[in-house]
Design a protein around this motif. Structure first.
Motif, PDB file in Angstrom:
ATOM      1  N   ALA A 107      42.167  41.344  28.680  1.00  9.14           N
ATOM      2  CA  ALA A 107      43.019  41.555  27.517  1.00  9.14           C
ATOM      3  C   ALA A 107      42.748  40.493  26.466  1.00  9.14           C
ATOM      4  N   ALA A 108      42.849  40.892  25.198  1.00 11.26           N
ATOM      5  CA  ALA A 108      42.741  39.927  24.106  1.00 11.26           C
ATOM      6  C   ALA A 108      44.055  39.188  23.908  1.00 11.26           C
ATOM      7  N   GLY A 109      45.187  39.839  24.239  1.00  9.55           N
ATOM      8  CA  GLY A 109      46.490  39.254  24.000  1.00  9.55           C
ATOM      9  C   GLY A 109      46.773  38.059  24.901  1.00  9.55           C
ATOM     10  N   TYR A 110      47.256  36.996  24.316  1.00  9.63           N
ATOM     11  CA  TYR A 110      47.534  35.758  25.050  1.00  9.63           C
ATOM     12  C   TYR A 110      48.559  35.973  26.152  1.00  9.63           C
ATOM     13  N   TYR A 111      49.637  36.677  25.866  1.00 10.78           N
ATOM     14  CA  TYR A 111      50.714  36.815  26.839  1.00 10.78           C
ATOM     15  C   TYR A 111      50.344  37.771  27.969  1.00 10.78           C
ATOM     16  N   GLU A 112      49.500  38.743  27.698  1.00 10.66           N
ATOM     17  CA  GLU A 112      48.958  39.571  28.777  1.00 10.66           C
ATOM     18  C   GLU A 112      48.113  38.727  29.722  1.00 10.66           C
ATOM     19  N   ARG A 113      47.281  37.881  29.158  1.00 11.97           N
ATOM     20  CA  ARG A 113      46.421  37.025  29.995  1.00 11.97           C
ATOM     21  C   ARG A 113      47.247  35.997  30.762  1.00 11.97           C
ATOM     22  N   LEU A 114      48.327  35.543  30.151  1.00 12.05           N
ATOM     23  CA  LEU A 114      49.206  34.599  30.832  1.00 12.05           C
ATOM     24  C   LEU A 114      49.848  35.243  32.058  1.00 12.05           C
ATOM     25  N   ASN A 115      50.319  36.479  31.911  1.00 14.09           N
ATOM     26  CA  ASN A 115      50.910  37.187  33.057  1.00 14.09           C
ATOM     27  C   ASN A 115      49.882  37.419  34.162  1.00 14.09           C
ATOM     28  N   TRP A 116      48.660  37.717  33.777  1.00 12.25           N
ATOM     29  CA  TRP A 116      47.590  37.915  34.756  1.00 12.25           C
ATOM     30  C   TRP A 116      47.357  36.626  35.544  1.00 12.25           C
ATOM     31  N   GLN A 117      47.331  35.494  34.858  1.00 16.12           N
ATOM     32  CA  GLN A 117      47.138  34.214  35.540  1.00 16.12           C
ATOM     33  C   GLN A 117      48.309  33.897  36.468  1.00 16.12           C
ATOM     34  N   ARG A 118      49.498  34.291  36.075  1.00 11.38           N
ATOM     35  CA  ARG A 118      50.663  34.072  36.943  1.00 11.38           C
ATOM     36  C   ARG A 118      50.531  34.857  38.237  1.00 11.38           C
ATOM     37  N   LEU A 119      50.033  36.078  38.149  1.00 12.23           N
ATOM     38  CA  LEU A 119      49.830  36.877  39.357  1.00 12.23           C
ATOM     39  C   LEU A 119      48.779  36.238  40.263  1.00 12.23           C
ATOM     40  N   ILE A 120      47.712  35.750  39.666  1.00 15.11           N
ATOM     41  CA  ILE A 120      46.646  35.117  40.452  1.00 15.11           C
ATOM     42  C   ILE A 120      47.180  33.897  41.206  1.00 15.11           C
ATOM     43  N   LYS A 121      47.979  33.088  40.538  1.00 13.41           N
ATOM     44  CA  LYS A 121      48.534  31.895  41.181  1.00 13.41           C
ATOM     45  C   LYS A 121      49.536  32.265  42.276  1.00 13.41           C
ATOM     46  N   ARG A 122      50.261  33.366  42.044  1.00 15.65           N
ATOM     47  CA  ARG A 122      51.279  33.769  42.997  1.00 15.65           C
ATOM     48  C   ARG A 122      50.666  34.359  44.266  1.00 15.65           C
ATOM     49  N   TYR A 123      49.475  34.975  44.151  1.00 14.21           N
ATOM     50  CA  TYR A 123      48.862  35.662  45.290  1.00 14.21           C
ATOM     51  C   TYR A 123      47.417  35.187  45.478  1.00 14.21           C
ATOM     52  N   PRO A 124      47.231  33.973  45.961  1.00 13.80           N
ATOM     53  CA  PRO A 124      45.873  33.430  46.108  1.00 13.80           C
ATOM     54  C   PRO A 124      45.042  34.156  47.167  1.00 13.80           C
ATOM     55  N   PHE A 125      45.685  34.913  48.039  1.00 14.54           N
ATOM     56  CA  PHE A 125      44.967  35.614  49.099  1.00 14.54           C
ATOM     57  C   PHE A 125      44.466  36.988  48.655  1.00 14.54           C
ATOM     58  N   ILE A 126      44.771  37.390  47.427  1.00 12.20           N
ATOM     59  CA  ILE A 126      44.339  38.689  46.909  1.00 12.20           C
ATOM     60  C   ILE A 126      43.161  38.478  45.963  1.00 12.20           C
ATOM     61  N   GLY A 127      42.213  39.409  45.995  1.00 10.27           N
ATOM     62  CA  GLY A 127      41.079  39.336  45.078  1.00 10.27           C
ATOM     63  C   GLY A 127      41.425  39.947  43.728  1.00 10.27           C
ATOM     64  N   PHE A 128      41.320  39.168  42.673  1.00 11.82           N
ATOM     65  CA  PHE A 128      41.605  39.641  41.308  1.00 11.82           C
ATOM     66  C   PHE A 128      40.303  39.735  40.517  1.00 11.82           C
ATOM     67  N   LYS A 129      40.132  40.843  39.782  1.00 12.54           N
ATOM     68  CA  LYS A 129      38.973  40.996  38.901  1.00 12.54           C
ATOM     69  C   LYS A 129      39.432  41.502  37.539  1.00 12.54           C
ATOM     70  N   SER A 130      39.048  40.764  36.512  1.00 13.03           N
ATOM     71  CA  SER A 130      39.312  41.157  35.132  1.00 13.03           C
ATOM     72  C   SER A 130      37.966  41.308  34.440  1.00 13.03           C
ATOM     73  N   ILE A 131      37.680  42.495  33.920  1.00 15.57           N
ATOM     74  CA  ILE A 131      36.351  42.824  33.407  1.00 15.57           C
ATOM     75  C   ILE A 131      36.449  43.256  31.951  1.00 15.57           C
ATOM     76  N   THR A 132      35.519  42.797  31.151  1.00 20.19           N
ATOM     77  CA  THR A 132      35.532  43.108  29.714  1.00 20.19           C
ATOM     78  C   THR A 132      35.208  44.574  29.466  1.00 20.19           C
ATOM     79  N   THR A 133      36.101  45.251  28.745  1.00 25.83           N
ATOM     80  CA  THR A 133      35.839  46.642  28.349  1.00 25.83           C
ATOM     81  C   THR A 133      36.176  46.895  26.882  1.00 25.83           C
ATOM     82  N   HIS A 134      36.736  45.910  26.175  1.00 25.51           N
ATOM     83  CA  HIS A 134      37.269  46.147  24.835  1.00 25.51           C
ATOM     84  C   HIS A 134      36.373  45.629  23.716  1.00 25.51           C
ATOM     85  N   THR A 135      35.228  45.063  24.047  1.00 24.76           N
ATOM     86  CA  THR A 135      34.364  44.475  23.032  1.00 24.76           C
ATOM     87  C   THR A 135      32.933  44.998  23.136  1.00 24.76           C
TER      88      THR A 135
END
Length: 438
Positions: A107-135
């Motif tokens: 996401a380009a939006g700061y607050y969307e990316r902030l929420n994504w980082q919060r999820l990553i920190k909350r669930y370190p045992f889960i695999g997270f992937k964020s891939i560029t599709t908007h540019t």
């Protein structure tokens, strides 16, 4: 062997063509939950009530989600839509379905990316992937680090316009099934929309892309792009781009095919030029994060503007002493859309003629525009207010001269009632009005 369950969080990527993030998720898990959260994506970014989106924005999004749901159904999948925040609904789904992988488009939006980082920190045992599709470009492909993004578009363009760009991803041919999970869609409130200019969804986006380049309009785009009204003076890709029903790479591929068959000229190049402008603001949002919403923007000092409620209300309603501005604002309120020329003029008026805090104007556009894009909207407003990516500072337009150039006979003003306004801008002394927080 246990089955791998994944979750894909749709955001501004409501398509199955050229969606590398969705394709990656489909290839890596045995079962996949596809979900979209209706909650506002950047609540702290605006100064409006977060849920107060225009009917045109709501209707376009509703159509886009319905279209995406049908595309997923055709692949044996389904789209779940919820009013819950990702921070609330995803933890529930993780517990219920033992989710091991979570995917999304970057996401380009700061607050969307902030929420994504919060999820990553909350669930370190889960695999997270964020891939560029908007540019057009991936950040790693740029000839400079994102921290060294040029401070003006012209510098950026010189460094990037000749770079090769990857071809768009093909349409997904298959997807893993969804586990036995059911989240009923929120009951949609009846949305009454008059003057409907755009229909949401990937299918309508692809149809418009095909129809536009089947015509000769691209060959005259540079001469017509400053038009004020109609469907033919500009490409009109922006609503589908903003919601991710269409990608910039898809547009560029068809543009190149058009140039190959019908010839390239300044106008066809200018379509690419505009895609680069969009690209610059996407990267600008990544680079500057929270500063995108700051009153002082990238500058050290704040603008010499404030907030006068009566003036702002008159600007919103098209009731200022400036007929061309009034006409544009009434067009926006009626259709959810405004030309690029109109956006420049109404922004210049709000900041320079009315002396208003630019963020209130940006916020109102966020509420109204069917093609609202967080990076382009807030970046362009900073540009006009003199606090963003413009070394020359303020962009102030002579509204009388602009009217003479773009509406010399007054037809546009007359159609939208721009010359019907209250001759008195302020009913009380400005000193009596409260000053807003900055």
């Amino acid at each position: 062997m246990s089955r791998q369950v994944g979750l894909f969080l749709f955001k501004n990527d409501l398509r199955i063509h050229d969606n590398l993030a969705l394709a990656t998720a489909a290839a890596e898990v045995d079962q996949l939950i596809c979900i979209y959260c209706l909650e506002p994506k950047q609540p702290p970014s605006s100064l409006r009530a977060p849920s107060n989106l225009s009917p045109h924005r709501q209707f376009f999004l509703q159509q886009s989600l319905t279209d995406l749901h049908q595309s997923l159904k055709n692949l044996g999948q389904q789209l779940m839509v919820t009013n819950d925040s990702p921070l609330d609904i995803i933890p529930q789904l993780i517990t219920q379905h033992n989710i091991g992988h979570i995917y999304c488009s970057e996401a380009a939006g700061y607050y969307e990316r902030l929420n994504w980082q919060r999820l990553i920190k909350r669930y370190p045992f889960i695999g997270f992937k964020s891939i560029t599709t908007h540019t057009l470009f991936e950040i790693a492909e740029l000839p400079f680090p994102i921290a060294e993004l040029p401070d003006s578009f012209s510098k950026f363009r010189k460094l990037t316009e000749h770079l090769s760009i990857k071809l768009p991803q093909p349409k997904l041919a298959s997807m893993p099934p969804s586990p036995a999970v059911f989240i009923p869609w929120p009951d949609p409130s009846p949305i009454k929309v008059d003057n409907l200019l755009f229909e949401g969804g990937e299918q309508r986006a692809l149809a418009h892309l095909k129809n536009y380049f089947n015509s000769e309009l691209a060959s005259t785009y540079k001469e017509t792009r400053n038009g004020l009204e109609g469907m033919d003076y500009s490409t009109k890709f922006s609503p589908w781009l903003a919601n991710g029903c269409l990608s910039a790479r898809q547009i560029l591929r068809v543009l190149h095919a058009y140039e190959h068959h019908k010839g390239a000229n300044d106008s066809t190049y200018w379509i690419y030029f505009e895609l680069l402008w969009r690209e610059y603001y996407q990267l600008y949002a990544h680079r500057h994060g929270k500063k995108l919403f700051s009153f002082s923007g990238l500058k050290l000092t704040k603008p010499a503007t404030s907030f006068y409620p009566e003036r702002f209300q008159k600007w919103c309603n098209g009731n200022t002493p400036y007929p061309i501005v009034n006409a544009f604002m009434k067009q926006l309120n009626s259709t959810g859309y405004m030309s690029n020329r109109g956006r420049q003029l109404v922004a210049s008026c709000l900041v320079h003629e009315l002396g208003l805090n630019w963020r209130y104007g940006a916020s109102y556009m966020e509420q109204q525009l069917v093609d609202y894009d967080v990076a382009s909207n807030w970046g362009n407003w900073q540009y006009l207010a003199g606090v963003g990516a413009d070394p020359r500072g303020h962009r102030r337009f002579n509204l009388t001269k602009q009217t003479q150039i773009y509406d010399p006979k007054g037809d546009f003003i007359k159609k939208w009632g721009g010359d019907n306004f209250d001759s008195q801008l302020d009913s009380v002394d400005a000193a009596d009005w409260p000053i807003s927080r900055s």
